[in-house]
Design an enzyme around this catalytic site. Sequence first.
Site, mmCIF file in Angstrom:
data_model
loop_
_atom_site.group_PDB
_atom_site.id
_atom_site.type_symbol
_atom_site.label_atom_id
_atom_site.label_comp_id
_atom_site.label_asym_id
_atom_site.label_seq_id
_atom_site.Cartn_x
_atom_site.Cartn_y
_atom_site.Cartn_z
ATOM 1 N N LYS A 192 0.849 -1.189 0.000
ATOM 2 C CA LYS A 192 0.000 0.000 0.000
ATOM 3 C C LYS A 192 0.885 1.239 0.000
ATOM 4 C CE LYS A 192 -1.826 2.572 3.158
ATOM 5 N NZ LYS A 192 -1.795 3.904 2.456
ATOM 6 N N GLU A 268 9.843 0.917 11.052
ATOM 7 C CA GLU A 268 10.793 2.037 11.000
ATOM 8 C C GLU A 268 9.972 3.288 11.208
ATOM 9 O OE1 GLU A 268 12.184 5.272 9.813
ATOM 10 O OE2 GLU A 268 12.526 4.442 7.820
ATOM 11 N N CYS A 302 12.916 11.121 7.947
ATOM 12 C CA CYS A 302 12.810 10.569 9.300
ATOM 13 C C CYS A 302 14.066 10.794 10.122
ATOM 14 C CB CYS A 302 12.472 9.085 9.236
ATOM 15 S SG CYS A 302 13.648 8.120 8.258
ATOM 16 N N GLU A 399 8.566 15.143 16.438
ATOM 17 C CA GLU A 399 9.022 15.062 15.049
ATOM 18 C C GLU A 399 8.136 15.978 14.203
ATOM 19 O OE1 GLU A 399 10.347 11.665 11.886
ATOM 20 O OE2 GLU A 399 8.409 11.399 12.844
#
Length: 501
Positions: A192, A268, A302, A399
Site C-alpha cells: 500500500k 521504522e 525521518c 518530530e
Amino acid sequence: MTGLEHDQASSFHKVPNIKFTKLFINGSFVDSVSGKTFETIDPRTGDVITRISEGTQEDINVAVKAARCAFDSGPWPRMPGAERAKIMMKWAELIDQNVEELATLDAIDAGKLYHMCKAVDIPGATKTLRYYAGAADKIHGEVLKMSREFHAYTLKEPIGVVGHIIPWNFPTTMFFIKVSPSLAAGCTMVLKPAEQTPLSSLFYAHLAKLAGIPDGVLNVVPGFGHIAGAAITSHMDIDAVSFTGSTQVGREVMQSAARSNLKQVSLELGGKSPLIIFNDADIDKAAELALLGILYNKGEVCVASSRVFVQEGIYDEFEKKLVEKAKAWVVGDPFDPKVNQGPQVDKEQFEKILSYIEHGKREGATLLTGGKRIGNKGYFIEPTIFSNIKEDMLIAQDEIFGPVMALKKFKTIDEAIKSGNNSRYGLAAGIVTKNLDIANTVSRSIRAGTIWINCYFAFGDDVPFGGYKMSGFGKDHGLDALHKYLQVKSVVTPIYNSPWL
C-alpha cells in the site's frame, strides 16, 4: 532565499499524462470493488492531478488471495534464486529506461526536486533492486553437528505473504527498500503506497509485469491507512508486515498484528535526530552539513537533523554562518534546477509544520530566520531556525517533519551526550569533530540505530538501517533486511547405528 511570485504557478512544469490510476492486483490494473476513487494533489499548487482507485477491505482481500495463491502454488518461491535475480535485473533495466517519467511523477506527487529524483532516488532504487537480485541465489542454511547421534541442517525459507505499507516522503526509495529483499527471498506481497503519493508505485507495478514478475507476486493497492492499511495489518493470510511511518501508527500496526495472527512486524518509525558539533569542527562545513541535514527533501526525512547542538567555543560564529546559508536557500518549483526546496507534500503537513513554528514562538524560542509560508498558492515554507531552545519544548521533542531546526549551545561532552539522548526517538545521530576519541566516545554513547561521523545521510544498500527506542525495530538495507523475510527451519535425522533407530 527566493519567494514564489503570485503568477509563478502558471510557469510550473505541466502535469504529464498519468497512465496508471487503478489498483494492480494479480498482474492487472483493475477498478476497486466499491468503484471509489480519491484525489491525488499537486503540492505546488494544491490542484488535483488525477483520481486514483481507492482500495478498501474488499480489495485487500482480493489482493491477498492473489498473493497467497502465488506463494502457495506459484513459481516465484520455487524458482531458483538465479532465475528470480534475472527477472529483478530486467525490472531494473526497465526502470532505467523510464527514469524521466518516474522522476516527474514523484516531483508532482510529493513535491520532490525533479533533478534529485532523476539523479539520486531512482538510480538508488535500481541499485537497491540489483543489490538484492545479487543476493537471491545466496540464501543458504547451515549444516549442524549435534551433540547427540543426529545429523541436522537448517533451511532458510521465504516467510510467505508480506504486507508493505510505505510513507509519502520517499515514494520510490521506500518502495524498493521494502519490495527488493522480499522478492529476493521468494515472498509474495501486497503493497500500500501512501495515499498522498501513489503514482510512481503504480508505474513500477506496470514495469514489474513487463519484466516478467509472475502474476500475484506483487500487488499494489492504493488507499487510506485506516482502511486499506488496517486491512493489511489485520489480515489472517498475511504472514509479515513491514511498515515505515509515524510512531503513533506503528503502535496501531503492532496491536493489529497481535490481535490477528501474530504476524511478524518490522517498524521504522519517527525520529528527532541530534547533530552534535564540537569546537574543533570546520565551521563552514559544519554549517553546510547542519543545513543539509534539516532541509534536504524539505525536512520530510525521518532522520533529519532537527536538533543541532553546538559547543560554546564556536557557537556564535556557527549561528551566523548557518543563518546566512539558510537565507540563501532557494525555495520554489521542484522542476527548476536552481531550486533547493520544493513544497511540503500536502496541506495537512504544511499546516502541521506552521503550527509547530507558532508553538516555538509561544514557548519562547528565538526565531533566527524563516517561519512563514511562501506565496499564496501551494505548500511552500521558509527554512526555519530557532535558537535558545529548551529541551522540553515541543519543537525540541516532537518530530515536525519539515524545514524547522532547533539550535542549542552546550559546554561539555557529557552535556552533549545527555542532550542527544534526551528524546523518545533513536533513529540516527550525527557527530562533527576531528578528534577520534570524542567521535568514538559519543558514537558509543548515543542511543540510536545509525551514527554518522563528519557526514550525514550516508546510506548504503549494504549498511543496515533501523531505530532504537520509539523509532522502531527491524532493519532495512543490508542482508539484515533480506533475513527478516526468511524463516529458519531445522531438519534433524538420526545417524546410522544410532540408538534411536
